[in-house]
Design a protein around this motif. Structure first.
Motif, short mmCIF file in Angstrom:
data_model
loop_
_atom_site.label_atom_id
_atom_site.label_comp_id
_atom_site.label_asym_id
_atom_site.label_seq_id
_atom_site.Cartn_x
_atom_site.Cartn_y
_atom_site.Cartn_z
N ILE A 33 26.24 35.48 -0.87
CA ILE A 33 25.41 36.51 -0.24
C ILE A 33 24.35 37.01 -1.22
O ILE A 33 23.18 37.16 -0.86
CB ILE A 33 26.28 37.68 0.29
N GLU A 34 24.75 37.24 -2.46
CA GLU A 34 23.79 37.66 -3.49
C GLU A 34 22.66 36.66 -3.65
O GLU A 34 21.53 37.04 -3.97
CB GLU A 34 24.48 37.79 -4.85
N ASN A 35 22.95 35.37 -3.45
CA ASN A 35 21.96 34.32 -3.64
C ASN A 35 21.03 34.12 -2.44
O ASN A 35 20.12 33.30 -2.51
CB ASN A 35 22.66 32.99 -3.97
N LEU A 36 21.27 34.85 -1.36
CA LEU A 36 20.35 34.77 -0.23
C LEU A 36 19.00 35.35 -0.65
O LEU A 36 18.94 36.29 -1.45
CB LEU A 36 20.89 35.54 0.97
N PRO A 37 17.90 34.81 -0.12
CA PRO A 37 16.58 35.33 -0.49
C PRO A 37 16.45 36.82 -0.19
O PRO A 37 16.83 37.28 0.89
CB PRO A 37 15.63 34.52 0.40
N HIS A 38 15.97 37.57 -1.18
CA HIS A 38 15.71 39.00 -1.05
C HIS A 38 16.94 39.78 -0.59
O HIS A 38 16.83 40.73 0.19
CB HIS A 38 14.54 39.27 -0.09
N ALA A 39 18.11 39.39 -1.07
CA ALA A 39 19.37 39.97 -0.60
C ALA A 39 19.41 41.49 -0.74
O ALA A 39 19.80 42.18 0.19
CB ALA A 39 20.55 39.34 -1.33
N ALA A 40 19.01 42.01 -1.89
CA ALA A 40 19.10 43.45 -2.10
C ALA A 40 18.21 44.24 -1.14
O ALA A 40 18.54 45.36 -0.77
CB ALA A 40 18.75 43.80 -3.55
N GLU A 41 17.10 43.64 -0.73
CA GLU A 41 16.16 44.35 0.14
C GLU A 41 16.39 44.07 1.62
O GLU A 41 16.14 44.93 2.46
CB GLU A 41 14.71 43.95 -0.19
N ASP A 42 16.85 42.84 1.95
CA ASP A 42 16.81 42.41 3.34
C ASP A 42 18.15 42.04 3.96
O ASP A 42 18.19 41.58 5.10
CB ASP A 42 15.88 41.19 3.47
#
Length: 135
Positions: free
Chosen positions: A22-31
């Protein structure tokens, strides 16, 4: 916001791999927003999902990465509970932890991950079923 239902069992290593994916998903912290779910098949002592070490570790790791995280606990048949939660929350994706099993083992014991994959009406992300793969 991309919503992922992450089904966490008692295995801390699988939960770590799920959180990492999940952390490795693009723009995880924002989106990305995550609903962690643990399904109790038998819970005579009335335990809470927060008492499951793997759930706590996954939640801590995701929150440290700045990912919005909610926690759900369910009782019943795991695959059906996970699929129902994904539908009721309109999740974009379901994340399950894979594990190495022989074809005979899957046939005899079934597989929550396999059931979710075959029955889901949305994408399913399967993480870390084999030791050392993808690391």
């Amino acid at each position: 916001m991309y919503h992922v239902v992450v089904a966490v069992d008692e295995d801390t290593e699988r939960a770590r791999r799920q959180a990492q994916a999940i952390e490795n998903l693009p723009h995880a912290a924002e989106d990305v927003a995550v609903t962690l779910v643990h399904v109790f098949t038998d819970n005579p002592d009335g335990a809470s999902a927060t008492q499951i070490g793997a759930v706590r570790r996954a939640q801590e790791r995701l929150e440290e990465a700045g990912i919005e995280t909610k926690l759900e606990e369910q009782s019943g048949e795991p695959a059906a509970s996970i699929l129902q939660l994904a539908e009721s929350t309109d999740a974009d994706c379901i994340c399950v932890g894979g594990r190495r099993r022989s074809p005979a083992g899957k046939a005899i014991f079934g597989s929550v991950s396999q059931s979710v994959i075959l029955q889901a009406d949305r994408p399913v992300l399967v993480t870390g079923g084999l030791e050392g793969v993808g690391e």
